[in-house]
Design an enzyme around this catalytic site. Structure first.
Site, mmCIF file in Angstrom:
data_model
loop_
_atom_site.group_PDB
_atom_site.id
_atom_site.type_symbol
_atom_site.label_atom_id
_atom_site.label_comp_id
_atom_site.label_asym_id
_atom_site.label_seq_id
_atom_site.Cartn_x
_atom_site.Cartn_y
_atom_site.Cartn_z
ATOM 1 N N ASN A 54 4.854 -4.544 -15.208
ATOM 2 C CA ASN A 54 4.273 -5.888 -15.249
ATOM 3 C C ASN A 54 4.096 -6.531 -13.875
ATOM 4 O O ASN A 54 4.088 -7.742 -13.756
ATOM 5 C CB ASN A 54 5.179 -6.797 -16.103
ATOM 6 C CG ASN A 54 6.579 -6.932 -15.508
ATOM 7 O OD1 ASN A 54 6.894 -6.317 -14.488
ATOM 8 N ND2 ASN A 54 7.424 -7.735 -16.137
ATOM 9 N N THR A 55 3.962 -5.713 -12.808
ATOM 10 C CA THR A 55 3.998 -6.320 -11.475
ATOM 11 C C THR A 55 2.664 -6.471 -10.747
ATOM 12 O O THR A 55 2.656 -6.883 -9.593
ATOM 13 C CB THR A 55 4.904 -5.494 -10.542
ATOM 14 O OG1 THR A 55 4.418 -4.150 -10.550
ATOM 15 C CG2 THR A 55 6.345 -5.555 -10.958
ATOM 16 N N CYS A 56 1.553 -6.122 -11.326
ATOM 17 C CA CYS A 56 0.249 -6.168 -10.638
ATOM 18 C C CYS A 56 0.144 -5.132 -9.514
ATOM 19 O O CYS A 56 -0.749 -5.234 -8.663
ATOM 20 C CB CYS A 56 -0.084 -7.541 -10.027
ATOM 21 S SG CYS A 56 0.170 -8.896 -11.119
ATOM 22 N N ILE A 57 1.057 -4.207 -9.466
ATOM 23 C CA ILE A 57 1.008 -3.155 -8.452
ATOM 24 C C ILE A 57 0.482 -1.900 -9.156
ATOM 25 O O ILE A 57 1.059 -1.479 -10.163
ATOM 26 C CB ILE A 57 2.426 -2.864 -7.891
ATOM 27 C CG1 ILE A 57 3.037 -4.123 -7.270
ATOM 28 C CG2 ILE A 57 2.428 -1.699 -6.922
ATOM 29 C CD1 ILE A 57 2.453 -4.550 -5.968
#
Ligand SMILES: Cc1ncc(COP(=O)(O)O)c(C=O)c1O
Length: 436
Positions: free
Chosen positions: A366-369
């Site tokens: 869920n980290t946008c990475i």
């Protein structure tokens, strides 16, 4: 006296009906707790921690009575967990002022039950540790110089310290920590000791984290400690011999097979370590055998906690199926040797999901990475609403988690038929509490 704060009981009917077996959690249990947590969460089984501790300690005590276990706080310094181990009789092993303060001011340890290791400390901290009466193991010559200053400031006191040493060992080599136990350093240590009237080196410590966890490695570790003790103490007996941590604990088979060596049992470790100590320091009337200190982290806690996340959406990306969850690599990816994590898919009752369909999917975070891909090619068919349970999360997981994009999740603990919240999930206030 302990200043430890009681944790909060949580009413979760499905947990009250059946005991928490971390390998066999039902969808209903996971869902009920997810609704309470309103997020992903860690679940700790304190009864499992007790089992691990008792088994570990008794295997060593059966072979060598004079032994003491000191839990390595860095592995997981959650206060409720540390407090639980304290109640069982376990000492604390810490490597920083922060960990020392957690042990003595929060968990309630008396300093005499705390071992202080670690390569980086301030003069003020070394003074606190020594004057409090905790066992300080100097890791380097600059720390011995600090010890010397404390001795000069307190000429009326007599201090006893340990020294961490390093030497090449079988199956995996060297450690950059500690003072090499070669001839030159050992004679420098003897001279250092002789130059101080009120300080005594009373034992040696070593710990290797970069090597195999095999019994062959531990036999080599203890031999190095015994040789240094023989050379340094010659006609006397050291107060202690500290063999550090680094023991395998009980683990899921899918993880064990990845280590490419047989995973040693606690009995086998005890045999490898205690036999050579007993033969060097035989029981004699009027002479105490050295205290064997053991600093397990992983072996006591890793199999006692899981991380539970829920699948939010499943989509196809360039031909692969991708399941997005409300957790990230930062929650679970503490394995630095590239192991594949033991992960379970717990499917929604009545759904088409199954763990043995022949299909595979990736679990993404869920980290946008883009690189936050937690597991690849997991077997099964997955749907939104399913849970993924990451096993073996007790060590080096929540303590390494950063509040990156999302705050850190809460921790719930199962203990004697009660479910307790032992860490709140974070929020903007807890994340920003240090910023000005
Ligand atoms: C000095 C010392 N003792 C004990 C441990 C615990 O190691 P493990 O969790 O592998 O048992 C560590 C971890 O790095 C350590 O540095």
């Amino acid at each position: 006296m302990s200043t430890y704060k009681e944790y909060t009981g949580v009413h979760v009917p499905s947990f009250e009906k059946s005991p928490a077996r971390l390998q066999r959690l039902s969808y209903a249990q996971l869902k009920e707790l997810a609704d309470i947590a309103e997020d992903a969460y860690y679940l700790l089984d304190l009864n499992k921690v007790s089992d691990n501790y008792h088994q570990f300690r008794s295997c060593f005590a059966q072979q060598y009575e004079a032994c003491q276990v000191a839990y390595s706080f860095k592995t997981n310094y959650t206060p409720a967990l540390c407090h639980h181990l304290k109640e069982l009789g376990c000492f604390a092993e810490v490597v920083s002022r922060m960990e020392y303060d957690i042990a003595t001011k929060v968990v309630g340890y008396h300093p005499s039950q705390v071992i202080v290791n670690g390569p980086v400390h301030s003069q003020q901290f070394v003074e606190t540790v020594m004057t409090d009466g905790a066992l300080f193991n100097a890791d380097a010559w600059y720390l011995l110089a600090m010890v010397e200053k404390v001795c000069q400031r307190y000429p009326e006191r007599h201090f006893k310290i340990g020294v961490r040493i390093t030497y090449p060992i079988t199956e995996g080599g060297d450690s950059r920590f500690g003072i090499p136990s070669d001839k030159a350093n050992m004679s420098k240590l003897i001279n250092w000791q002789n130059s101080l009237k009120n300080c005594e080196i009373v034992g040696f410590h070593s710990h290797y984290s970069n090597s195999s966890r095999s019994t062959v490695s531990f036999a080599s570790r203890i031999n190095g400690l015994l040789s240094a003790s023989e050379a340094f103490f010659s006609s006397t007996t050291p107060n202690f011999i500290n063999v550090g941590g680094g023991f395998f604990g009980h683990m899921p088979d899918s993880l064990a097979v990845q280590y490419g060596e047989s995973v040693a049992t606690f009995e086998q470790y005890a045999e490898a370590i205690c036999t050579p100590i007993r033969s060097q320091y035989t029981v004699q009337e009027g002479v105490n055998q050295p205290l064997l200190l053991l600093e397990p982290g992983t072996a006591l806690v890793s199999n006692a906690m899981v991380f539970v996340a829920q699948v939010l959406e499943v989509k196809s990306c360039s031909g692969r199926k991708v399941a997005l969850i409300n957790g990230s690599n930062h929650n679970v990816n503490h394995k630095w040797q590239g192991e594949t994590l033991p992960v379970q898919l717990i499917t929604k009752p009545g759904s088409r999901s199954t763990s043995n369909s022949g299909e595979t999917f990736d679990i993404v975070g869920n980290t946008c990475i883009e690189k936050d891909i937690i597991c690849q090619t997991v077997n099964g068919t997955v749907q939104a609403g399913d849970f993924v349970v990451f096993q073996y999360m007790g060590g080096y997981s929540n303590v390494l988690k950063q509040p990156f994009i999302h705050p850190c999740q809460g921790i719930y603990a199962w203990h004697n038929q009660r479910l307790l919240r032992i860490k709140r999930s974070g929020d903007m206030h807890s994340v920003l509490s240090d910023y000005q």
